[in-house]
Design an enzyme around this catalytic site. Structure first.
Site, PDB file in Angstrom:
ATOM      1  CE  LYS A  54     -11.176  -7.668   7.651  1.00  0.00           C
ATOM      2  NZ  LYS A  54     -10.302  -7.338   6.507  1.00  0.00           N
TER       3      LYS A  54
ATOM      4  CD  GLU B 118     -14.421  -9.468  -6.060  1.00  0.00           C
ATOM      5  OE1 GLU B 118     -14.622 -10.051  -4.976  1.00  0.00           O
ATOM      6  OE2 GLU B 118     -15.202  -8.625  -6.532  1.00  0.00           O
TER       7      GLU B 118
ATOM      8  CB  SER C 170      -5.382   0.898  -1.697  1.00  0.00           C
ATOM      9  OG  SER C 170      -4.505  -0.210  -1.773  1.00  0.00           O
TER      10      SER C 170
ATOM     11  CD  GLU D 279     -11.793  -8.600   3.198  1.00  0.00           C
ATOM     12  OE1 GLU D 279     -11.511  -9.057   4.326  1.00  0.00           O
ATOM     13  OE2 GLU D 279     -11.241  -7.596   2.719  1.00  0.00           O
TER      14      GLU D 279
ATOM     15  CB  CYS E 271     -10.175  -3.678  13.938  1.00  0.00           C
ATOM     16  SG  CYS E 271      -9.789  -3.359  12.216  1.00  0.00           S
TER      17      CYS E 271
ATOM     18  CD  GLU F 277      -3.270   0.554   1.986  1.00  0.00           C
ATOM     19  OE1 GLU F 277      -3.208  -0.503   2.666  1.00  0.00           O
ATOM     20  OE2 GLU F 277      -4.242   1.314   2.013  1.00  0.00           O
TER      21      GLU F 277
ATOM     22  CD  GLU G  31      -2.652   0.957  -4.654  1.00  0.00           C
ATOM     23  OE1 GLU G  31      -2.686   0.141  -3.710  1.00  0.00           O
ATOM     24  OE2 GLU G  31      -3.638   1.245  -5.357  1.00  0.00           O
TER      25      GLU G  31
ATOM     26  CB  CYS H  60      -7.472  -3.099   5.381  1.00  0.00           C
ATOM     27  SG  CYS H  60      -6.997  -1.467   5.856  1.00  0.00           S
TER      28      CYS H  60
END
Lengths: 161, 578
Positions: free
Chosen positions: B361, B369, B322, B364, B507, B282, B285, B302
């Site tokens: 999560k 993907e 990102s 996710e 979190c 990251e 990037e 994230c």
């Protein structure tokens, strides 16, 4: 999306959330019901989440979420009709049509609505089917009434009203 | 009268200090008098929906204390006979259509309604009505919604709209038919729900809960042909303690590692390792976007609730996200597609579990993907902090008495930068430390960046990397993120890098965390992460030796071809989500 709904929204430029109910009413008047598509479009127009628009719309009895049938059925539950047994009439109608108030039969022939008073208390209990008034209805009359409309639909008869 | 004027009122016959603008509830609580609440949400305007907080005000009778402003001369009885009777009746009425299946309920023992029924001595069903028969909504990958257990307090509706800015659910219909549901009374899976689980955190009953993966995990653990690998997120080790009656913020990582081994996990890896890996990608990037004229400001990626939020509500800003996968998914990809091969295992024989402070999560991990070309998911199951606690209790393990253990290598080493991913601002701080090194070739002089620390919902700073000055913002709680995104849409252009965490506090305040945490618990967990950062030697992601080895042996370099294949992802708009 329906061009009619687009037209309606254009009549409310820059509208905010206080215009929600007038818009819902205008859309229902035009389309006969509130489709999911319309609810989403209204939400985008007013910058309101769809959940809010749907929440407000379901709060009021006047809004329906299924299309109007070919024959719109109104069962009066006003005071006079209530006294004369309209609760049982409503039961019989729901049983015969197989839908609850607010619903539309799967063949699209009948849609059912409960109304507070039709204004024909002398005829109680009264139901209106496609604009025709049926007076002094007893639960046992209900199957015959709807059979005659099914018959009419088969013969290709025109919509009443 | 000045707005800050204080005066005395009487609470249960004793003087109590009150300030103009406070509610009776505030005054009672400051005076150390407990008044029960169900619909009250600290920090939000009172709704006065549940009435359980009624108190007896002399001369006025029963008033809801949460929404009644205090006035000079008031005399309040919180436990008069009429107040306690009214509360008992309210509980009895709430129970009238409740399913009464407490023994089988996930919230048994953790339920506010059950506690109140106990406290007010409800021993019989005085009001009998038809039970709710609205169906359970199991459509979401993350959450289960059970309207039969709902008492219509409205906290989920409010947190979703007022804190998260999502408004996926609302009250529909009215009177005794009222229900909390997404638009069109459809499943959560086709709604705008971002799976964050903040609704679960505020739900007083079992009407909202996480979709449990315990069964899948237990089956995998019981299957000798399957190697079960576990990773634990940075925020879990500083939160799990509370489930076992220890102090909020106590770091039980070493004990938890041993407990995980005792539960039968073959390898215990640390998601903070993957967080370091995320930072390598990251930060690279970010530097590449800064130098190459890429889309700015860059958003962190994230937090899966945030990612879905951008996809459905701000698709025009998707290029700002990102492309880095989250640490959970980077770890998953590395375990299934690098580690498994090294160990001579077929990825299908590896079951990859993630312990997360998060319900999103779970969503996710199910994203299409997030797997290889043969549809083998990189992460097979996600357990929340709460589910891990349940698993530990199920196995009869005493967390406090575990012998401290060390994580497995090679994915057990971490920097404190990776660990700080667990709190708001942590990703920003870690990324800036590494970006500074990438741009200047030197380490930052002050590694601690105070401006991005703490629990404020939005924090902004200007950070110098040699001659480049970066505008950075750190946001937690999507309601605030929405406001910032609107500013960006309106043309604000002084920001280069924005960290967004879906949940307030990041979190540590996630939707998978211990329920009914005490006030200040989230701060305690965050402080614990800062303490770890102060006390350990490796504070930079790019100094994580195991991460460097992974680049040397497998990945090549950050943003390289192999990195792109394993560690980066793409996004898609979700038009039509309601």
């Amino acid at each position: 999306m329906s061009p009619l709904v687009v037209d309606i929204l254009e009549r409310f430029p820059g509208a905010r959330r206080d215009s929600l109910i007038p818009i819902l009413q205008a859309v229902q008047e035009q389309e006969g019901f509130l489709s999911q598509e319309s609810v989403l479009a209204i939400g985008r127009h007013l910058d309101l989440p769809a959940s809010k628009v749907y929440g407000v719309a379901t709060f009021y009895n006047q809004f329906r979420f299924t299309p109007i049938g070919r024959f719109h059925v109104q069962v009066c539950r006003g005071t006079a009709c209530h006294v004369k047994g309209s609760a049982n009439v409503l039961d019989a109608v729901e049983r015969d049509l197989g839908v609850k108030a607010g619903g539309t039969t799967r063949d699209g022939l009948f849609s059912l609505e409960v109304v507070a008073c039709i204004g024909a208390c002398g005829l109680a209990p009264v139901i209106a089917v496609g604009g025709d008034f049926h007076a002094g209805v007893a639960p046992r009359d209900v199957p015959g009434i709807f059979a005659s409309y099914r018959e009419r639909a088969k013969e290709g008869g025109s919509d009443a009203a | 009268m000045s707005p800050n004027e204080t005066f005395l009122v009487q609470v249960n016959g004793r003087p109590a200090e009150a300030r103009r603008g406070e509610t009776l509830l505030d005054v009672c609580r400051h005076a150390g008098v407990d008044v029960p609440t169900l619909c009250h949400m600290p920090g939000l305007a009172p709704s006065g929906a549940c009435r359980i907080c009624v108190v007896d005000v002399r001369g006025r009778g029963l008033v809801p204390s949460c929404s009644c402003p205090v006035e000079p001369g008031m005399s309040v009885e919180t436990n008069s006979q009429s107040a306690t009777r009214a509360r008992k009746t309210i509980v009895e009425l709430l129970l009238a259509n409740h399913p009464d299946d407490c023994l089988y309920c996930v919230r048994h023992g953790e339920c506010e309604l059950q506690d109140l029924a106990q406290r007010y001595g409800v021993r019989e069903r005085r009001y009998v009505t038809a039970k709710n028969d609205d169906h359970v909504d199991v459509s979401s990958p993350s959450l289960v919604r059970d309207p039969a257990k709902c008492i219509l307090c409205g906290k989920c509706v409010r947190v979703c709209e007022e804190v998260m800015g999502v408004a996926a659910i609302d009250f529909i219909r009215r009177g005794s038919h009222t229900l909390v549901a997404p638009a069109f009374n459809r499943g959560l899976n086709v709604s705008t729900c971002i799976n964050c689980g903040q609704c679960v955190m505020v739900c007083p009953t079992g009407a909202l809960r996480e979709k449990s993966h315990l069964k899948e995990v237990q089956s995998a653990l019981d299957d000798p042909a399957i190697t079960v690998v576990v990773q634990h997120a940075p925020a879990v080790s500083v939160s799990l303690a509370e489930e076992f009656g220890l102090e909020p913020g106590a770091d039980v990582e070493a004990l938890m590692v041993t407990a995980l081994r005792r539960l039968g996990f073959a390898r215990v890896f640390d998601t903070s390792f993957a967080a370091d890996l995320t930072i390598m990608e990251e930060a690279s990037e970010l530097v590449s976007r800064l130098k190459g004229g890429g889309r700015l400001p860059m958003f962190t990626s994230c937090s899966p609730g945030w990612v879905k939020f951008v996809e459905q509500s701000y698709p025009d800003l998707m290029p700002n996200l990102s492309t880095c996968k989250s640490p959970q998914q980077m770890m998953g990809a590395v375990v299934k597609r690098v580690w498994a091969a090294r160990e001579g295992l077929d990825p299908r024989q590896v079951f990859s579990v993630a312990i997360m402070p998060c319900t999103a999560k779970k969503f996710e991990a199910r994203r299409p993907e997030m797997g290889d070309a043969h549809d083998v998911p990189d992460v097979d199951a996600v357990l929340t902090t709460r589910e891990l606690a349940r698993l530990i209790r199920l196995h009869g393990l005493d967390l406090a008495r575990m012998t401290p253990g060390a994580p497995d290598q090679p994915f057990g080493e971490r920097s404190t930068a990776g660990k700080m991913f667990g709190g708001t601002g942590g990703v920003m701080e870690a990324a800036l430390r590494t970006a500074h090194w990438l741009v200047t070739g030197r380490e930052m002089y002050h590694l601690t960046i105070g401006a991005v620390r703490g629990l404020d919902g939005i924090k902004e700073a200007r950070i110098k990397l040699d001659d480049v000055e970066l505008g950075v913002a750190v946001v937690s709680g999507l309601g605030r993120a929405r406001r910032l995104l609107e500013e960006i849409r309106a043309g604000r252009d002084d920001l280069h890098f924005i960290e967004v965490m879906t949940c307030p506090g990041g979190c540590v305040g996630g939707g998978g965390q211990p329920l009914r945490a005490e006030a200040g618990a989230v701060r305690g967990r965050l402080e614990s992460l800062y303490r770890i950062d102060r006390s350990e030697p490796v504070r930079l992601s790019h100094r994580n030796r195991q991460v460097q080895e992974l680049y040397d042996e497998v990945l090549g370099e950050p943003l390289g071809a192999r990195s792109h294949e394993l560690l980066h992802t793409g996004y898609h708009g979700r038009d039509g989500a309601a």
